[in-house]
Design a protein around this motif. Structure first.
Motif, PDB file in Angstrom:
ATOM      1  N   ALA A   1     -20.290  -5.445 -23.276  1.00  0.00           N
ATOM      2  CA  ALA A   1     -20.504  -5.199 -21.842  1.00  0.00           C
ATOM      3  C   ALA A   1     -19.625  -6.154 -21.043  1.00  0.00           C
ATOM      4  O   ALA A   1     -19.729  -7.365 -21.193  1.00  0.00           O
ATOM      5  N   THR A   2     -18.785  -5.605 -20.166  1.00  0.00           N
ATOM      6  CA  THR A   2     -17.785  -6.443 -19.497  1.00  0.00           C
ATOM      7  C   THR A   2     -18.015  -6.654 -17.998  1.00  0.00           C
ATOM      8  O   THR A   2     -17.297  -7.434 -17.378  1.00  0.00           O
ATOM      9  N   ASN A   3     -18.996  -5.960 -17.392  1.00  0.00           N
ATOM     10  CA  ASN A   3     -19.243  -6.162 -15.962  1.00  0.00           C
ATOM     11  C   ASN A   3     -19.695  -7.607 -15.724  1.00  0.00           C
ATOM     12  O   ASN A   3     -20.654  -8.072 -16.343  1.00  0.00           O
ATOM     13  N   PRO A   4     -19.025  -8.348 -14.826  1.00  0.00           N
ATOM     14  CA  PRO A   4     -19.360  -9.757 -14.598  1.00  0.00           C
ATOM     15  C   PRO A   4     -20.828 -10.002 -14.243  1.00  0.00           C
ATOM     16  O   PRO A   4     -21.378 -11.055 -14.561  1.00  0.00           O
ATOM     17  N   LYS A   5     -21.467  -9.028 -13.588  1.00  0.00           N
ATOM     18  CA  LYS A   5     -22.853  -9.204 -13.138  1.00  0.00           C
ATOM     19  C   LYS A   5     -23.804  -9.577 -14.274  1.00  0.00           C
ATOM     20  O   LYS A   5     -24.776 -10.318 -14.063  1.00  0.00           O
ATOM     21  N   TYR A   6     -23.524  -9.081 -15.467  1.00  0.00           N
ATOM     22  CA  TYR A   6     -24.430  -9.294 -16.603  1.00  0.00           C
ATOM     23  C   TYR A   6     -24.803 -10.764 -16.792  1.00  0.00           C
ATOM     24  O   TYR A   6     -25.971 -11.103 -16.926  1.00  0.00           O
ATOM     25  N   THR A   7     -23.805 -11.639 -16.787  1.00  0.00           N
ATOM     26  CA  THR A   7     -24.087 -13.060 -17.023  1.00  0.00           C
ATOM     27  C   THR A   7     -24.187 -13.871 -15.728  1.00  0.00           C
ATOM     28  O   THR A   7     -24.286 -15.101 -15.770  1.00  0.00           O
ATOM     29  N   ARG A   8     -24.155 -13.182 -14.591  1.00  0.00           N
ATOM     30  CA  ARG A   8     -24.232 -13.898 -13.309  1.00  0.00           C
ATOM     31  C   ARG A   8     -25.563 -13.695 -12.600  1.00  0.00           C
ATOM     32  O   ARG A   8     -25.691 -13.955 -11.410  1.00  0.00           O
ATOM     33  N   GLN A   9     -26.552 -13.239 -13.341  1.00  0.00           N
ATOM     34  CA  GLN A   9     -27.884 -13.028 -12.768  1.00  0.00           C
ATOM     35  C   GLN A   9     -28.774 -14.262 -12.929  1.00  0.00           C
ATOM     36  O   GLN A   9     -29.881 -14.299 -12.415  1.00  0.00           O
ATOM     37  N   GLY A  10     -28.277 -15.239 -13.673  1.00  0.00           N
ATOM     38  CA  GLY A  10     -29.052 -16.458 -13.884  1.00  0.00           C
ATOM     39  C   GLY A  10     -30.006 -16.401 -15.055  1.00  0.00           C
ATOM     40  O   GLY A  10     -30.848 -17.290 -15.220  1.00  0.00           O
ATOM     41  N   PHE A  11     -29.889 -15.363 -15.894  1.00  0.00           N
ATOM     42  CA  PHE A  11     -30.777 -15.248 -17.055  1.00  0.00           C
ATOM     43  C   PHE A  11     -30.280 -16.153 -18.180  1.00  0.00           C
ATOM     44  O   PHE A  11     -29.140 -16.044 -18.614  1.00  0.00           O
ATOM     45  N   LYS A  12     -31.151 -17.007 -18.676  1.00  0.00           N
ATOM     46  CA  LYS A  12     -30.784 -17.932 -19.753  1.00  0.00           C
ATOM     47  C   LYS A  12     -30.680 -17.234 -21.106  1.00  0.00           C
ATOM     48  O   LYS A  12     -30.214 -17.817 -22.082  1.00  0.00           O
ATOM     49  N   THR A  13     -31.140 -15.992 -21.172  1.00  0.00           N
ATOM     50  CA  THR A  13     -31.169 -15.247 -22.431  1.00  0.00           C
ATOM     51  C   THR A  13     -29.930 -14.380 -22.653  1.00  0.00           C
ATOM     52  O   THR A  13     -29.792 -13.753 -23.701  1.00  0.00           O
ATOM     53  N   ALA A  14     -29.050 -14.293 -21.658  1.00  0.00           N
ATOM     54  CA  ALA A  14     -27.907 -13.365 -21.716  1.00  0.00           C
ATOM     55  C   ALA A  14     -26.619 -14.043 -22.182  1.00  0.00           C
ATOM     56  O   ALA A  14     -26.198 -15.061 -21.616  1.00  0.00           O
ATOM     57  N   PHE A  15     -25.989 -13.435 -23.190  1.00  0.00           N
ATOM     58  CA  PHE A  15     -24.737 -13.959 -23.735  1.00  0.00           C
ATOM     59  C   PHE A  15     -23.740 -12.812 -23.928  1.00  0.00           C
ATOM     60  O   PHE A  15     -24.126 -11.676 -24.182  1.00  0.00           O
ATOM     61  N   ARG A  16     -22.463 -13.149 -23.813  1.00  0.00           N
ATOM     62  CA  ARG A  16     -21.410 -12.126 -23.945  1.00  0.00           C
ATOM     63  C   ARG A  16     -20.309 -12.654 -24.860  1.00  0.00           C
ATOM     64  O   ARG A  16     -19.880 -13.801 -24.725  1.00  0.00           O
ATOM     65  N   LEU A  17     -19.818 -11.776 -25.754  1.00  0.00           N
ATOM     66  CA  LEU A  17     -18.825 -12.203 -26.742  1.00  0.00           C
ATOM     67  C   LEU A  17     -17.384 -11.832 -26.379  1.00  0.00           C
ATOM     68  O   LEU A  17     -16.470 -12.104 -27.155  1.00  0.00           O
ATOM     69  N   VAL A  18     -17.192 -11.185 -25.228  1.00  0.00           N
ATOM     70  CA  VAL A  18     -15.841 -10.760 -24.838  1.00  0.00           C
ATOM     71  C   VAL A  18     -15.534 -11.150 -23.390  1.00  0.00           C
ATOM     72  O   VAL A  18     -16.445 -11.467 -22.627  1.00  0.00           O
ATOM     73  N   ALA A  19     -14.275 -11.093 -23.043  1.00  0.00           N
ATOM     74  CA  ALA A  19     -13.856 -11.363 -21.665  1.00  0.00           C
ATOM     75  C   ALA A  19     -14.448 -10.311 -20.734  1.00  0.00           C
ATOM     76  O   ALA A  19     -14.744  -9.187 -21.155  1.00  0.00           O
ATOM     77  N   ASP A  20     -14.642 -10.653 -19.451  1.00  0.00           N
ATOM     78  CA  ASP A  20     -15.265  -9.703 -18.526  1.00  0.00           C
ATOM     79  C   ASP A  20     -14.223  -8.908 -17.731  1.00  0.00           C
ATOM     80  O   ASP A  20     -13.017  -9.079 -17.904  1.00  0.00           O
ATOM     81  N   ASP A  21     -14.720  -8.030 -16.841  1.00  0.00           N
ATOM     82  CA  ASP A  21     -13.835  -7.131 -16.088  1.00  0.00           C
ATOM     83  C   ASP A  21     -12.883  -7.854 -15.150  1.00  0.00           C
ATOM     84  O   ASP A  21     -11.814  -7.328 -14.823  1.00  0.00           O
ATOM     85  N   THR A  22     -13.264  -9.034 -14.697  1.00  0.00           N
ATOM     86  CA  THR A  22     -12.373  -9.796 -13.824  1.00  0.00           C
ATOM     87  C   THR A  22     -11.075 -10.090 -14.562  1.00  0.00           C
ATOM     88  O   THR A  22      -9.973  -9.939 -14.019  1.00  0.00           O
ATOM     89  N   GLN A  23     -11.211 -10.487 -15.829  1.00  0.00           N
ATOM     90  CA  GLN A  23     -10.032 -10.752 -16.652  1.00  0.00           C
ATOM     91  C   GLN A  23      -9.365  -9.451 -17.091  1.00  0.00           C
ATOM     92  O   GLN A  23      -8.149  -9.312 -17.055  1.00  0.00           O
ATOM     93  N   LEU A  24     -10.192  -8.487 -17.492  1.00  0.00           N
ATOM     94  CA  LEU A  24      -9.684  -7.220 -18.035  1.00  0.00           C
ATOM     95  C   LEU A  24      -8.900  -6.418 -16.996  1.00  0.00           C
ATOM     96  O   LEU A  24      -7.722  -6.118 -17.175  1.00  0.00           O
ATOM     97  N   GLY A  25      -9.574  -6.091 -15.891  1.00  0.00           N
ATOM     98  CA  GLY A  25      -8.924  -5.309 -14.837  1.00  0.00           C
ATOM     99  C   GLY A  25      -7.789  -6.063 -14.194  1.00  0.00           C
ATOM    100  O   GLY A  25      -6.732  -5.496 -13.882  1.00  0.00           O
ATOM    101  N   GLY A  26      -7.981  -7.367 -14.004  1.00  0.00           N
ATOM    102  CA  GLY A  26      -6.958  -8.196 -13.383  1.00  0.00           C
ATOM    103  C   GLY A  26      -5.683  -8.265 -14.203  1.00  0.00           C
ATOM    104  O   GLY A  26      -4.570  -8.121 -13.680  1.00  0.00           O
ATOM    105  N   THR A  27      -5.849  -8.448 -15.505  1.00  0.00           N
ATOM    106  CA  THR A  27      -4.691  -8.515 -16.403  1.00  0.00           C
ATOM    107  C   THR A  27      -3.931  -7.193 -16.423  1.00  0.00           C
ATOM    108  O   THR A  27      -2.696  -7.156 -16.350  1.00  0.00           O
ATOM    109  N   LEU A  28      -4.664  -6.081 -16.494  1.00  0.00           N
ATOM    110  CA  LEU A  28      -4.028  -4.769 -16.503  1.00  0.00           C
ATOM    111  C   LEU A  28      -3.296  -4.479 -15.192  1.00  0.00           C
ATOM    112  O   LEU A  28      -2.192  -3.922 -15.193  1.00  0.00           O
TER     113      LEU A  28
END
Length: 379
Positions: A127-154
């Motif tokens: 899941a790459t939408n930045p919102k996922y890890t920006r909600q303040g949940f201590k239980t949420a982790f992501r193993l890949v770069a997010d859309d800010t990096q993905l869309g921006g790089t493209l």
């Protein structure tokens, strides 16, 4: 009397053995769309989880001095937010020790609230939408770069390397599609490109003639699609039938071997460009190639995109349990959050204070000779 005592004693031993056995099983869940248009991606992820669990059990997992068996619970969210939250509630009620998933941002984000409320660690492999890890949940982790990096790089690549000038942006109205399209558009405009058309479809559409005719009329030389391969394939075919020769770009949702099959002869060499959130370089490539070979031997199919990230997610979660000496989410969660330089097949994994992977990589790819070809790994 002696016989009665023996029977009672035997029953007590059997009962205690049963309780001990129950305590030795640790349940981890995987959630992804194993039905619907992108079931091939969900099955790919699920197979990565199965492979990791089988290997862990074969090697032996010891938590707090006791050997445990890892049990994998698999659920289908059909890439649907409502089904995703229903599954998340089911897993919370089942008190699983951890969750690997979901695949899509649109299911991952709403499900994350339920896992947070239940205190269950959730590691999303894709899941790459930045919102996922920006909600303040201590239980949420992501193993890949997010859309800010993905869309921006493209976006930057499209202007600077592909020399695009007039851009058409299409999204599928999902959290993922809109997010990556928005970041692409921002980066294109910042780099000096012009967005001449901004269109949208759905993640279940099959007819794009209307929006593609509009795009053709505006003479776009690059078409960006924020969505998945199941929609991108037919879209490319319709672009060809309308005589649109523009470059076609997208994020990790289209960066799969399945796109090549779905688009068929509608794709010419160096026409399609995509970025996969993740990537390995140098010595780490050998480990990834070994994984791919092992995966193909086991399941009879090539890795689509994110199976290696699911595989790493399962293993690093279990490693955190072993290090913390507990499979109780409340006890191993701080250890998981403190993951630093975990050596996975997808590279070294360290989480930042939001739960995002630190220094996440992106792999730029194109299609040549009917195959996805790697162009560069960017951080």
């Amino acid at each position: 009397m002696r016989l009665k005592l023996t029977i009672v004693a035997a029953a007590a031993v059997a009962l205690s053995s049963g309780l001990a056995f129950a305590q030795e099983v640790v349940t981890i869940a995987h959630v992804g769309p194993t039905s619907g248009a992108i079931a091939h991606l969900g099955k790919d992820n699920e197979n990565g989880a199965k492979m990791a669990v089988e290997e862990l059990n074969a090697q032996g997992v010891v938590i707090a001095g006791k050997k445990v068996t890892i049990k994998l619970m698999t659920e289908d969210d059909a890439a649907d937010p409502k089904q995703g939250t229903a599954v998340a509630q089911k897993l919370a009620d089942a008190k699983v020790s951890g969750v690997i998933g979901h695949l899509n941002s649109g299911t991952t984000i709403p499900a994350s609230k339920i896992y947070s409320d239940a205190g269950i660690p959730q590691v999303s492999p894709s899941a790459t939408n930045p919102k996922y890890t920006r909600q303040g949940f201590k239980t949420a982790f992501r193993l890949v770069a997010d859309d800010t990096q993905l869309g921006g790089t493209l976006g930057r690549y499209a202007v600077k390397e592909l020399k695009g000038k007039a851009f058409a942006v299409i999204d599928d109205r999902t959290a993922y599609g809109q997010g990556v399209a928005q970041e692409f558009k921002k980066a294109v405009e910042a780099a000096g490109g012009t967005v001449v058309a901004n269109e949208f479809t759905t993640d279940k559409s099959t007819d794009f003639n209307s929006i593609l005719t509009t795009i053709k009329g505006k003479k776009a030389d690059v078409v960006f699609f924020g969505g998945m391969d199941a929609v991108a394939g037919p879209m490319l075919r319709q672009m060809k039938s309308l005589g649109i020769n523009a470059k076609f770009m997208g994020g990790d949702g289209i960066c799969s071997t399945e796109l090549v099959k779905l688009a068929g002869d509608a794709v010419t060499d160096n026409q399609v460009y995509c970025a996969e959130a993740g990537g390995v370089e140098g010595k780490q490539k050998a480990g990834m190639e070994a994984f791919r070979a092992k995966f193909k031997a086991k399941f009879g199919t090539e890795v689509q995109v994110y199976a290696p990230y699911v595989y790493d997610g399962v293993k690093l979660m279990v490693a955190a349990m072993e290090k913390a000496g507990s499979s109780d989410p409340a006890k191993y969660l701080p250890t998981l959050a403190a993951t630093k330089d975990y050596h996975g097949v997808t590279g070294d994994i360290t989480f930042d204070n939001k739960g995002d992977i630190l220094n996440g990589a992106l792999t730029l790819k194109t299609i040549r000779g009917g195959k996805l070809v790697e162009l560069a790994v960017i951080r």
